[in-house]
Design a protein around this motif. Sequence first.
Motif, PDB file in Angstrom:
ATOM      1  N   LYS A  78      23.701  15.751  12.737  1.00 35.13           N
ATOM      2  CA  LYS A  78      23.483  14.372  13.197  1.00 35.13           C
ATOM      3  C   LYS A  78      22.002  14.037  13.386  1.00 35.13           C
ATOM      4  O   LYS A  78      21.623  12.869  13.354  1.00 35.13           O
ATOM      5  CB  LYS A  78      24.247  14.114  14.499  1.00 35.13           C
ATOM      6  N   ASN A 106      29.257  16.843  19.515  1.00 38.22           N
ATOM      7  CA  ASN A 106      27.960  17.341  19.022  1.00 38.22           C
ATOM      8  C   ASN A 106      27.005  16.175  18.809  1.00 38.22           C
ATOM      9  O   ASN A 106      25.803  16.283  19.021  1.00 38.22           O
ATOM     10  CB  ASN A 106      28.152  18.057  17.676  1.00 38.22           C
ATOM     11  N   SER A 218      34.091  14.864   7.695  1.00 41.41           N
ATOM     12  CA  SER A 218      35.047  13.774   7.881  1.00 41.41           C
ATOM     13  C   SER A 218      34.598  12.577   7.059  1.00 41.41           C
ATOM     14  O   SER A 218      34.984  11.451   7.339  1.00 41.41           O
ATOM     15  CB  SER A 218      35.214  13.442   9.359  1.00 41.41           C
ATOM     16  N   LYS A 220      31.269  11.338   6.102  1.00 38.30           N
ATOM     17  CA  LYS A 220      29.958  10.677   6.087  1.00 38.30           C
ATOM     18  C   LYS A 220      28.925  11.484   5.281  1.00 38.30           C
ATOM     19  O   LYS A 220      28.368  10.992   4.311  1.00 38.30           O
ATOM     20  CB  LYS A 220      29.480  10.447   7.514  1.00 38.30           C
ATOM     21  N   GLY A 221      28.681  12.718   5.736  1.00 38.87           N
ATOM     22  CA  GLY A 221      27.711  13.542   5.014  1.00 38.87           C
ATOM     23  C   GLY A 221      28.191  13.848   3.601  1.00 38.87           C
ATOM     24  O   GLY A 221      27.407  13.862   2.644  1.00 38.87           O
ATOM     25  N   THR A 340      26.650  22.837   9.556  1.00 38.10           N
ATOM     26  CA  THR A 340      26.331  21.535  10.156  1.00 38.10           C
ATOM     27  C   THR A 340      26.096  21.599  11.672  1.00 38.10           C
ATOM     28  O   THR A 340      25.927  20.564  12.313  1.00 38.10           O
ATOM     29  CB  THR A 340      27.472  20.538   9.845  1.00 38.10           C
TER      30      THR A 340
HETATM   31  C1  PLP Z   1      29.363  20.394  13.541  1.00 35.73           C
HETATM   32  C2  PLP Z   1      29.872  19.232  12.766  1.00 35.73           C
HETATM   33  N1  PLP Z   1      30.142  19.411  11.463  1.00 35.73           N
HETATM   34  C3  PLP Z   1      30.610  18.388  10.707  1.00 35.73           C
HETATM   35  C4  PLP Z   1      30.863  17.150  11.233  1.00 35.73           C
HETATM   36  C5  PLP Z   1      31.381  16.055  10.345  1.00 35.73           C
HETATM   37  O1  PLP Z   1      30.287  15.320   9.868  1.00 35.73           O
HETATM   38  P1  PLP Z   1      30.527  13.930   9.118  1.00 35.73           P
HETATM   39  O2  PLP Z   1      30.916  12.972  10.176  1.00 35.73           O
HETATM   40  O3  PLP Z   1      29.187  13.624   8.522  1.00 35.73           O
HETATM   41  O4  PLP Z   1      31.562  14.122   8.098  1.00 35.73           O
HETATM   42  C6  PLP Z   1      30.597  16.923  12.584  1.00 35.73           C
HETATM   43  C7  PLP Z   1      30.882  15.572  13.157  1.00 35.73           C
HETATM   44  O5  PLP Z   1      30.806  15.291  14.284  1.00 35.73           O
HETATM   45  C8  PLP Z   1      30.091  17.979  13.375  1.00 35.73           C
HETATM   46  O6  PLP Z   1      29.821  17.807  14.683  1.00 35.73           O
END
Ligand code: PLP
Length: 358
Positions: A78, A106, A218, A220-221, A340
């Motif tokens: 993030k 997070n 989920s 976004k990335g 992540t």
């Molecule tokens: C550790 C971690 N990995 C992956 C994700 C998912 O990321 P995204 O929302 O970009 O798909 C999150 C989302 O909160 C996260 O905290």
Amino acid sequence: MTEAAAAQAPAQQKTGGKPSYDWIRARIAQVPRVKIAITPTPLIEAPNLAKHLVPSGDGPRIFVKRDDLTGVAFGGNKLRNLEFRLAKTMEDKPDTVIVGLDLQSNSARQTVGACNKLGLRTILVLEGQRPAEVQGNLLVDYLLGAEVHFARDRADQRRLLDELAAKVKAAGGRPHILNDNPMFDVASALAYIETTIEVLEQLEAENLKPSCFYMSSSGKGQAGIVLAQRLFNAGFAMHGVTATSEFDVPSRTADIANQTARTLGLDIVVKPSDVVNFEGFVGERYGVPSEAGNEAVRLFARHEGIVLDPVYTGKCAAGMIAHVREGRFKKGEIVVFVHTGGMPAIFTWNKLWLDQTA
Ligand SMILES: Cc1ncc(COP(=O)(O)O)c(C=O)c1O
């Protein structure tokens, strides 16, 4: 980016029919941004883990993109998107950022850390009850100095966000409700186009090409990695692994990718069927650790000294591990696991790690 700004971006430099990394970076550079994350993050090979998973040596090489090391308040994905989101926030010249998120978020932790760097006060409105023992991300939120409120549900959270903003205003402050900032989705995708470029450059420096990326997603990335896949025609697969069954990740990813392509003035359309995201590693439900995820957390820790978390990255690693064990990758293929972040959840689930025989 406005259309006028897109027109001012440098002319597309073609390298073998593909845009160059610098060309797409220049386009992203048109989007307002504040510097927060430490990037590029390292790309580290995990040879012990690879050998453990395929002892014959006939398996893939595994590399870990260390986006857990983005540098503020335990790091994570993030911080990259907060660079764009908070730039938008700063246009309002706030002194206080108010944000509603989940109890053990997070995103909340990284937002407070980033706001601290920008000299902004943070008020968190977290969905859930204050637990008897404060641990994990919530503990770090307090350490970072956030003012923390608890909401019963989403409706209560929204009411509190507006009420707290009005209170800050009445006291002469300048509040900004981050939930109303429109940049979250596109900012994440922009950030992960950049992460993909970093990985491609890091591998190219060693004359290597990726076969497949894995990332907890989920949507976004992942939208950013899917766009990079299309932009650079780089021939790698993108395997998102979701930690939640709450939404249809492929259609969400495609929507965000298309929104981001429009923002950058790119002629790309992504369909849900272009997006690969595995839902089979969620386990019981979002936020509850799974056996396979916990095994993955232990394997990364015990073979490579890399700490994952049991809510997001562990479940994604379980997906990658299952696929490697099934023999989906040939000897020497390059698999990139994007870490992540999320490590504070280890402490929330402390009992899981005490068994040395597991
Ligand atoms: C550790 C971690 N990995 C992956 C994700 C998912 O990321 P995204 O929302 O970009 O798909 C999150 C989302 O909160 C996260 O905290």
